[in-house]
Design a protein around this motif. Structure first.
Motif, PDB file in Angstrom:
ATOM      1  N   GLY A 106       0.828  -1.427   0.217  1.00 49.22           N
ATOM      2  CA  GLY A 106      -0.132  -0.045  -0.050  1.00 49.22           C
ATOM      3  C   GLY A 106       0.894   1.370   0.002  1.00 49.22           C
ATOM      4  O   GLY A 106       0.282   2.534   0.078  1.00 49.22           O
ATOM      5  N   ALA A 107       2.263   1.264  -0.338  1.00 47.34           N
ATOM      6  CA  ALA A 107       2.877   2.340  -0.289  1.00 47.34           C
ATOM      7  C   ALA A 107       2.620   3.471  -1.561  1.00 47.34           C
ATOM      8  O   ALA A 107       2.652   4.514  -1.004  1.00 47.34           O
ATOM      9  N   PHE A 108       2.083   3.019  -2.427  1.00 51.70           N
ATOM     10  CA  PHE A 108       1.400   4.014  -3.356  1.00 51.70           C
ATOM     11  C   PHE A 108      -0.051   4.164  -3.417  1.00 51.70           C
ATOM     12  O   PHE A 108      -0.475   4.669  -4.268  1.00 51.70           O
ATOM     13  N   GLY A 109      -0.808   3.628  -2.386  1.00 50.08           N
ATOM     14  CA  GLY A 109      -2.262   3.439  -2.444  1.00 50.08           C
ATOM     15  C   GLY A 109      -2.868   4.655  -2.271  1.00 50.08           C
ATOM     16  O   GLY A 109      -4.129   4.628  -2.806  1.00 50.08           O
ATOM     17  N   GLU A 110      -2.401   5.920  -2.116  1.00 53.83           N
ATOM     18  CA  GLU A 110      -3.103   6.985  -1.908  1.00 53.83           C
ATOM     19  C   GLU A 110      -3.054   8.024  -3.244  1.00 53.83           C
ATOM     20  O   GLU A 110      -3.506   9.035  -3.078  1.00 53.83           O
ATOM     21  N   LEU A 111      -2.067   7.529  -3.881  1.00 55.29           N
ATOM     22  CA  LEU A 111      -1.627   8.519  -5.224  1.00 55.29           C
ATOM     23  C   LEU A 111      -2.494   8.329  -6.467  1.00 55.29           C
ATOM     24  O   LEU A 111      -2.282   7.950  -7.215  1.00 55.29           O
ATOM     25  N   GLU A 112      -3.654   8.946  -6.191  1.00 53.83           N
ATOM     26  CA  GLU A 112      -4.821   8.851  -7.237  1.00 53.83           C
ATOM     27  C   GLU A 112      -4.294   9.698  -8.571  1.00 53.83           C
ATOM     28  O   GLU A 112      -4.864   9.231  -9.447  1.00 53.83           O
ATOM     29  N   GLU A 113      -3.376  10.584  -8.365  1.00 55.46           N
ATOM     30  CA  GLU A 113      -3.157  11.338  -9.533  1.00 55.46           C
ATOM     31  C   GLU A 113      -1.987  10.952 -10.221  1.00 55.46           C
ATOM     32  O   GLU A 113      -1.548  11.331 -11.079  1.00 55.46           O
ATOM     33  N   LEU A 114      -1.291   9.697  -9.626  1.00 51.75           N
ATOM     34  CA  LEU A 114      -0.118   9.227 -10.304  1.00 51.75           C
ATOM     35  C   LEU A 114       0.102   8.687 -11.595  1.00 51.75           C
ATOM     36  O   LEU A 114      -0.864   7.915 -12.156  1.00 51.75           O
ATOM     37  N   GLU A 115       0.737   9.359 -12.655  1.00 50.65           N
ATOM     38  CA  GLU A 115       0.866   8.988 -13.943  1.00 50.65           C
ATOM     39  C   GLU A 115       2.254   8.529 -14.358  1.00 50.65           C
ATOM     40  O   GLU A 115       2.098   7.484 -15.294  1.00 50.65           O
ATOM     41  N   SER A 116       3.136   8.785 -13.646  1.00 50.91           N
ATOM     42  CA  SER A 116       4.626   8.314 -14.091  1.00 50.91           C
ATOM     43  C   SER A 116       5.503   8.074 -12.544  1.00 50.91           C
ATOM     44  O   SER A 116       5.679   8.476 -11.872  1.00 50.91           O
ATOM     45  N   LEU A 117       5.826   6.558 -12.587  1.00 49.23           N
ATOM     46  CA  LEU A 117       6.603   6.135 -11.387  1.00 49.23           C
ATOM     47  C   LEU A 117       7.935   5.545 -11.981  1.00 49.23           C
ATOM     48  O   LEU A 117       7.930   4.847 -12.693  1.00 49.23           O
ATOM     49  N   ASP A 118       8.913   5.762 -11.296  1.00 50.09           N
ATOM     50  CA  ASP A 118      10.376   5.621 -11.629  1.00 50.09           C
ATOM     51  C   ASP A 118      11.041   4.785 -10.365  1.00 50.09           C
ATOM     52  O   ASP A 118      11.273   5.449  -9.647  1.00 50.09           O
ATOM     53  N   LEU A 119      11.215   3.549 -10.404  1.00 54.31           N
ATOM     54  CA  LEU A 119      11.687   2.747  -9.443  1.00 54.31           C
ATOM     55  C   LEU A 119      13.113   2.092  -9.954  1.00 54.31           C
ATOM     56  O   LEU A 119      13.392   1.095  -9.607  1.00 54.31           O
ATOM     57  N   SER A 120      13.556   2.656 -10.931  1.00 53.50           N
ATOM     58  CA  SER A 120      14.784   1.996 -11.646  1.00 53.50           C
ATOM     59  C   SER A 120      16.028   2.242 -10.741  1.00 53.50           C
ATOM     60  O   SER A 120      16.089   3.080  -9.674  1.00 53.50           O
ATOM     61  N   GLN A 121      16.984   1.403 -11.056  1.00 53.57           N
ATOM     62  CA  GLN A 121      18.199   1.357 -10.456  1.00 53.57           C
ATOM     63  C   GLN A 121      18.400   1.246  -8.867  1.00 53.57           C
ATOM     64  O   GLN A 121      18.799   1.943  -7.998  1.00 53.57           O
ATOM     65  N   ASN A 122      17.391   0.249  -8.309  1.00 56.39           N
ATOM     66  CA  ASN A 122      17.426  -0.124  -6.976  1.00 56.39           C
ATOM     67  C   ASN A 122      17.608  -1.512  -6.885  1.00 56.39           C
ATOM     68  O   ASN A 122      18.260  -2.250  -7.557  1.00 56.39           O
ATOM     69  N   HIS A 123      17.053  -2.328  -5.547  1.00 59.94           N
ATOM     70  CA  HIS A 123      17.658  -3.718  -5.609  1.00 59.94           C
ATOM     71  C   HIS A 123      16.249  -4.284  -5.271  1.00 59.94           C
ATOM     72  O   HIS A 123      16.120  -5.332  -4.609  1.00 59.94           O
ATOM     73  N   LEU A 124      15.173  -4.169  -6.192  1.00 60.16           N
ATOM     74  CA  LEU A 124      13.957  -4.802  -6.004  1.00 60.16           C
ATOM     75  C   LEU A 124      14.170  -6.103  -6.803  1.00 60.16           C
ATOM     76  O   LEU A 124      14.584  -6.366  -7.797  1.00 60.16           O
ATOM     77  N   SER A 125      13.387  -7.049  -5.755  1.00 55.06           N
ATOM     78  CA  SER A 125      13.189  -8.515  -6.337  1.00 55.06           C
ATOM     79  C   SER A 125      11.882  -8.711  -7.082  1.00 55.06           C
ATOM     80  O   SER A 125      11.061  -7.818  -6.907  1.00 55.06           O
ATOM     81  N   THR A 126      11.662  -9.879  -7.544  1.00 58.61           N
ATOM     82  CA  THR A 126      10.096 -10.226  -7.942  1.00 58.61           C
ATOM     83  C   THR A 126       9.258 -10.235  -6.635  1.00 58.61           C
ATOM     84  O   THR A 126       8.201  -9.518  -6.893  1.00 58.61           O
ATOM     85  N   ALA A 127       9.477 -10.460  -5.445  1.00 57.98           N
ATOM     86  CA  ALA A 127       8.696 -10.537  -4.294  1.00 57.98           C
ATOM     87  C   ALA A 127       8.360  -9.032  -4.084  1.00 57.98           C
ATOM     88  O   ALA A 127       7.396  -8.674  -3.424  1.00 57.98           O
ATOM     89  N   ALA A 128       9.363  -8.084  -4.248  1.00 58.59           N
ATOM     90  CA  ALA A 128       9.139  -6.898  -3.621  1.00 58.59           C
ATOM     91  C   ALA A 128       8.318  -5.907  -4.462  1.00 58.59           C
ATOM     92  O   ALA A 128       7.897  -4.696  -4.181  1.00 58.59           O
TER      93      ALA A 128
END
Length: 487
Positions: A106-128
């Motif tokens: 639910g980290a992004f659950g309140e962002l009703e206006e969100l159009e673009s999200l950049d999560l690049s260059q991190n350590h995120l796995s499939t489960a994350a």
């Protein structure tokens, strides 16, 4: 006097202290705390590279003067874990290079206006990156809407970048709250093999742009692009493909294809590229093993306007008809190219048959190839070079250098054109370059042949008429007569 100064100083100190409090991170928590750390403008807040270890809380944004859609850049901060993003009218959110290994549900659950999200260059796995991080609070923990749950909040989401993480496969239903997602960047993830679950996840969205660059891919499964009828741009660069994947034939509306940095060897006419008749831009650069492009290999690309075939060190042969195809009336056709780049290869000539109409070109580059400047390339001096000058690309001709033959080695096509040089064929040069002693021997042999041939011919005619038999008979009679005289 000193008493008045002290009062003023204490009053000023009290005012400052009343506006500043400190939380456990050591950051000020006054109503202007965000703008005291970040750069705030009317629709843009830049918090990048501020060594912030935790996202600001909702009360810390309270007095931020946000009058409309907000762009928030939080990149380059060591967050490690992302907790709930405050309920703000954020349109673009950049969380790249934040050392993220985990994102709470639910980290992004309140962002009703969100159009673009950049999560690049991190350590995120499939489960994350499960669907739960995008779910509203009333959908958690099982991700199933409750009777009081609102509609999915990501109806405005268009662009999502998960590039350069540690994602081996996409979780099922990860995009269920993004029905209108258009651009997805998965580049730089070790996908290696796209499994069935990933295919199902991708089939839930109708993309226009998809990047699978640098994903260690050797093949693509059939059916991957079958439902992507809106797909316009596809990036498959920097993978391990040795052939053109047949699945590309499913992307019938593709407009741009980037196939740079793969391992193609020979490009023949029997590839899925032939069915991409809406393709406008094609990149086939930096193929370390590519040697040959056959006739018709890129035929049928009737909408092609920009072609990049550059920096292929082994590419030494491009068939003159590599862009040619036959229409329904069996007439040969070539695309109406506006941009053609064939620089930095190992080709020795540019054929005039590559295109029907060279004057439609607006941009081009043919530099840094080992050209053989013989009579076969005279058209390059007389036609192609003036055309490049007309396009204000004269600098390119200075880097079109002759490799052979020896008498023009090192000269540029610009110099050849300016001096009205007429190029000779390589065969003539080889004859003219024979050393004088060898030429004398050759001339002597030829004279000997012409002199001895008539003599041999006369001797053959005399032999056929029996002259030599009569001569032997006369000689034999003389011998017998001399023997009779001896007795």
């Amino acid at each position: 006097m000193e008493y008045c100064v002290a009062i003023v100083f204490l009053t000023f100190l009290c005012v400052c202290l009343s506006q500043i409090e400190n939380d456990d991170t050591g950051q000020p928590t006054n109503t202007n705390v965000v703008c005291s750390v970040c750069t705030c403008e009317q629709h843009y807040v830049d918090c990048s590279g501020k060594e912030i270890k935790k996202m600001f809380q909702e009360e810390e944004w309270a007095d931020l003067n946000v009058t409309g859609i907000l762009n928030l850049d939080f990149s380059g901060n060591p967050l490690n874990i992302l907790y709930k993003v405050p309920d703000l009218p954020i349109s673009k959110l950049n969380l790249s290079h934040c050392e993220l290994g985990d994102i709470v549900d639910g980290a992004f659950g309140e962002l009703e206006e969100l159009e673009s999200l950049d999560l690049s260059q991190n350590h995120l796995s499939t489960a994350a990156v499960s669907k739960k991080i995008f779910a509203a609070a009333l959908l958690i923990p099982d991700g199933i809407p409750s009777p009081d749950a609102p509609k999915p909040v990501f109806s405005n989401m268009r662009n999502l970048s998960l590039a350069y993480n540690d994602i081996h496969a996409l979780p099922k239903d990860i995009f269920m709250f993004m029905p209108d997602l258009r651009l997805l960047d998965l580049s730089g993830n070790p996908l290696s093999l796209i499994d069935q679950v990933t295919m199902v996840a991708l089939s839930d969205i109708k993309l226009t742009d998809l990047s699978l660059a640098s994903c260690e891919l050797e093949s693509l499964p059939e059916g991957l692009l079958r439902r992507q009828r809106r797909l316009k741009r596809l990036d498959l660069s920097n993978n391990r493909f040795t052939t053109i994947p047949s699945v590309l034939g499913e992307a019938v509306n593709l407009v741009a294809l980037n196939f740079d940095r793969n391992s193609l060897t020979n490009l023949t006419e029997k590839t899925a590229l032939l069915s991409l008749n809406k393709l406008q831009e094609l990149r086939l650069c930096r193929q370390s093993r590519l040697q040959f492009i056959a006739a018709g290999a890129l035929g049928g690309l009737e909408s092609l306007t920009s072609l990049y075939i550059t920096n292929n060190p082994r590419l030494n042969t491009i068939d003159p008809g590599f862009l040619t195809w036959e229409d329904e009336h069996e007439n040969e056709q070539t695309p109406q190219l506006e941009e053609l780049y064939l620089n930095n290869n190992n080709i020795t000539s540019i054929s005039s048959e590559f295109l029907d109409n060279w004057h439609q070109l607006k941009r081009a580059d043919f530099s840094s190839n080992p050209y053989v400047c013989d009579c076969n390339n005279q058209w390059m001096v007389e036609v192609l070079v003036p055309l490049l000058f007309k396009m204000d690309l004269g600098g390119i001709t200075a880097n079109m250098i002759c490799k052979k033959p020896s008498d023009v080695r090192g000269l540029s096509f610009e110099a050849l054109q300016l001096t009205n040089r007429t190029l000779v064929c390589a065969e003539m040069e080889e004859i003219n370059s024979v050393p004088a002693p060898d030429m004398a021997i050759l001339l002597g042999v030829m004279i000997g042949i012409f002199v001895t041939f008539p003599i041999v011919l006369v001797l053959v005619i005399l032999w056929k008429k029996g002259y030599f038999q009569k001569w032997r008979k006369v000689k034999a009679d003389e011998t017998d007569y001399e023997d009779d005289d001896a007795f």
